[in-house]
Design a protein around this motif. Structure first.
Motif, mmCIF file in Angstrom:
data_model
loop_
_atom_site.group_PDB
_atom_site.id
_atom_site.type_symbol
_atom_site.label_atom_id
_atom_site.label_comp_id
_atom_site.label_asym_id
_atom_site.label_seq_id
_atom_site.Cartn_x
_atom_site.Cartn_y
_atom_site.Cartn_z
ATOM 1 N N ASP A 47 14.139 52.813 54.872
ATOM 2 C CA ASP A 47 13.946 51.359 54.778
ATOM 3 C C ASP A 47 12.846 51.015 53.772
ATOM 4 O O ASP A 47 12.970 50.063 53.014
ATOM 5 C CB ASP A 47 13.576 50.770 56.142
ATOM 6 C CG ASP A 47 14.728 50.773 57.122
ATOM 7 O OD1 ASP A 47 15.897 50.958 56.706
ATOM 8 O OD2 ASP A 47 14.455 50.600 58.335
ATOM 9 N N GLU A 48 11.789 51.798 53.805
ATOM 10 C CA GLU A 48 10.625 51.542 52.951
ATOM 11 C C GLU A 48 10.861 51.961 51.502
ATOM 12 O O GLU A 48 10.435 51.288 50.575
ATOM 13 C CB GLU A 48 9.429 52.311 53.518
ATOM 14 C CG GLU A 48 8.141 52.059 52.818
ATOM 15 C CD GLU A 48 7.320 50.989 53.498
ATOM 16 O OE1 GLU A 48 6.340 50.559 52.887
ATOM 17 O OE2 GLU A 48 7.661 50.585 54.622
ATOM 18 N N PHE A 49 11.521 53.107 51.332
ATOM 19 C CA PHE A 49 11.768 53.673 50.003
ATOM 20 C C PHE A 49 13.267 53.958 49.883
ATOM 21 O O PHE A 49 13.712 55.044 50.248
ATOM 22 C CB PHE A 49 10.987 54.977 49.803
ATOM 23 C CG PHE A 49 9.524 54.864 50.091
ATOM 24 C CD1 PHE A 49 8.661 54.264 49.189
ATOM 25 C CD2 PHE A 49 9.000 55.369 51.272
ATOM 26 C CE1 PHE A 49 7.304 54.169 49.456
ATOM 27 C CE2 PHE A 49 7.643 55.281 51.547
ATOM 28 C CZ PHE A 49 6.795 54.677 50.641
ATOM 29 N N PRO A 50 14.050 53.023 49.389
ATOM 30 C CA PRO A 50 15.508 53.219 49.349
ATOM 31 C C PRO A 50 15.940 54.230 48.276
ATOM 32 O O PRO A 50 16.458 53.874 47.235
ATOM 33 C CB PRO A 50 16.033 51.812 49.064
ATOM 34 C CG PRO A 50 14.912 51.112 48.381
ATOM 35 C CD PRO A 50 13.650 51.719 48.906
ATOM 36 N N GLU A 51 15.675 55.487 48.574
ATOM 37 C CA GLU A 51 16.043 56.592 47.687
ATOM 38 C C GLU A 51 16.885 57.583 48.490
ATOM 39 O O GLU A 51 16.670 57.752 49.692
ATOM 40 C CB GLU A 51 14.795 57.289 47.156
ATOM 41 C CG GLU A 51 13.906 56.391 46.344
ATOM 42 C CD GLU A 51 12.625 57.095 45.914
ATOM 43 O OE1 GLU A 51 12.618 58.335 45.829
ATOM 44 O OE2 GLU A 51 11.647 56.390 45.672
ATOM 45 N N PRO A 52 17.821 58.262 47.838
ATOM 46 C CA PRO A 52 18.694 59.201 48.561
ATOM 47 C C PRO A 52 17.951 60.288 49.337
ATOM 48 O O PRO A 52 18.417 60.726 50.382
ATOM 49 C CB PRO A 52 19.556 59.817 47.462
ATOM 50 C CG PRO A 52 19.510 58.850 46.330
ATOM 51 C CD PRO A 52 18.182 58.157 46.427
ATOM 52 N N SER A 53 16.789 60.701 48.866
ATOM 53 C CA SER A 53 16.076 61.794 49.537
ATOM 54 C C SER A 53 15.584 61.393 50.925
ATOM 55 O O SER A 53 15.304 62.251 51.752
ATOM 56 C CB SER A 53 14.906 62.278 48.686
ATOM 57 O OG SER A 53 13.986 61.230 48.463
#
Length: 98
Positions: free
Chosen positions: A61-67
């Motif tokens: 939610d905070e960092f919308p990155e695939p990892s």
């Protein structure tokens, strides 16, 4: 620190999509190869799969990155009641907390 640790743990879970990867063997390779005190699956089971899923959801939610996206295998295990040490079953069969 969670933003460093949990992508590593999520990537380890994603490796299970490959038919030639066994969680115990991967744990052993990480312990032997990197000198870590425990591999990613033992660590996940110790932390708790439900707790790990909650952390990954929050990071996603905070960092919308695939990892940071929670792996499907983790979602499925938690939905099935496999919580790691708390339930006695996670990625590995583990001893329950008293």
């Amino acid at each position: 620190m969670n933003y460093l640790l949990f992508p590593y743990l999520a990537d380890a879970i994603r490796l299970l999509d490959r038919p030639d990867v066994d969680p115990r063997e991967l744990d052993r390779a990480v312990e032997d190869g990197f000198g870590y005190p425990m591999g990613p699956f033992a660590l996940l089971d110790t932390i708790g799969l439900d707790v790990s899923l909650a952390i990954l959801r929050r990071l996603s939610d905070e960092f919308p990155e695939p990892s940071y996206t929670p792996p499907a295998a983790l979602e499925q295990l938690v939905a099935g009641g496999h919580l790691g040490r708390k339930s006695g079953q996670g990625f590995l069969r583990v001893r329950r907390n008293p």
